[in-house]
Design an enzyme around this catalytic site. Structure first.
Site, PDB file in Angstrom:
ATOM      1  N   SER A  54       1.929   0.743  -8.344  1.00 59.86           N
ATOM      2  CA  SER A  54       2.701   0.515  -9.574  1.00 59.86           C
ATOM      3  C   SER A  54       2.766  -0.947  -9.988  1.00 59.86           C
ATOM      4  O   SER A  54       3.103  -1.246 -11.138  1.00 59.86           O
ATOM      5  CB  SER A  54       4.124   1.067  -9.415  1.00 59.86           C
ATOM      6  OG  SER A  54       4.865   0.283  -8.499  1.00 59.86           O
ATOM      7  N   LYS A 106       9.450  -4.098  -8.294  1.00 60.90           N
ATOM      8  CA  LYS A 106       9.096  -4.124  -9.721  1.00 60.90           C
ATOM      9  C   LYS A 106       9.315  -5.549 -10.239  1.00 60.90           C
ATOM     10  O   LYS A 106       9.848  -6.409  -9.542  1.00 60.90           O
ATOM     11  CB  LYS A 106       9.965  -3.159 -10.540  1.00 60.90           C
ATOM     12  CG  LYS A 106       9.964  -1.714 -10.083  1.00 60.90           C
ATOM     13  CD  LYS A 106       8.664  -0.987 -10.326  1.00 60.90           C
ATOM     14  CE  LYS A 106       8.720   0.451  -9.841  1.00 60.90           C
ATOM     15  NZ  LYS A 106       7.391   1.113  -9.901  1.00 60.90           N
TER      16      LYS A 106
END
Length: 260
Positions: free
Chosen positions: A55, A116
């Site tokens: 991701s 993230k």
């Protein structure tokens, strides 16, 4: 006086047995002190993590072994092993900055540790339109670079795009195409004490664009573990600690590489 046969006889000490006992005690003591020191260091200063997903490509790829700074933002219960049920808040807390790559405990399952990029600060209004991210009505500038293949999925073609923040920092993201889930969203208002997070692999990331039970939702500040600082090394898929024959299956070019 005649001594009887059952007269007590005093045994001599066994030097070999005493020496073995001392060595065992010393070994246990050294191991215990080593484990204690490692726990303190990982709780207070730095902790290593292995990246389990794609991701955050292209900056972080599956198999990267990353060192995370615990002291970058201060400490909370998320900094401690097993996320104990302590009061909220942060000790000596410092605010993360937009663009930081942040490791945190997933709000819907604190036993899972995710990574993230921080896009929205408290008070910001974040929206994605046509794959472009805007913060408070201003689009983060995007510069298309080149087409490439996804590091973890070579059959997938993606566009490398550089995003540049107002302060001068920039980073490269992957764009898998137009009209994909997450390319167009409503406006997210980030409340005080929360952050808006996104993965750099924009079309392959469950992040703050999705609710907490599916992705991240808005991230509480107390869930932050630390800031990703450096990639120490990186292992190819299939390698593992308990597979000694895979320890040298390293990915080239990913040694002591700063996280951007």
């Amino acid at each position: 006086m005649i001594e009887t046969a059952d007269t007590a006889v005093q045994s001599e000490p066994n030097p070999a047995r005493n020496s073995a006992a001392r060595e065992l005690f010393e070994t246990v003591r050294v191991v215990a002190l080593g484990l204690l020191a490692a726990t303190v260091i990982q709780t207070v200063a730095w902790q290593p993590f292995t990246i389990p997903s794609s991701s955050m490509e292209p900056g972080l790829v599956t198999g990267d072994y990353v060192v995370v700074s615990k002291w970058a933002y201060g400490w909370s219960r998320a900094s401690l092993p097993f996320n104990p049920p302590l009061p909220g808040g942060r000790l000596l807390g410092r605010s993360p900055e937009r663009g930081d790559v942040v490791v945190f405990r997933r709000p819907s399952n604190p036993q899972e540790t995710w990574v993230k990029r921080l896009i929205g600060l408290p008070g910001d209004r974040v929206q994605v339109v046509g794959g472009a991210v805007s913060v408070n009505g201003r689009v983060i500038p995007r510069t298309p670079l080149n087409l490439t293949t996804d590091h973890d999925e070579p059959s997938r073609q993606v566009l490398r795009v550089r995003e540049s923040l107002p302060g001068g920092d920039s980073y490269v993201t992957y764009d898998g195409g137009s009209g994909l889930p997450g390319d167009d969203t409503g406006v997210y208002v980030v409340p005080e004490g929360f952050y808006f997070m996104m993965g750099d692999n924009r079309d392959n990331s469950l992040d703050s664009r999705w609710p907490a039970d599916m992705g991240v939702g808005l991230l509480p500040a107390e869930n932050i573990v630390g800031r990703a600082e450096v990639i120490v090394a990186s292992w190819k898929p299939g390698a593992g600690l308990f597979k000694p024959w895979t320890w040298l299956n390293l990915q080239s070019g990913r040694f002591f590489k700063p996280v951007r």
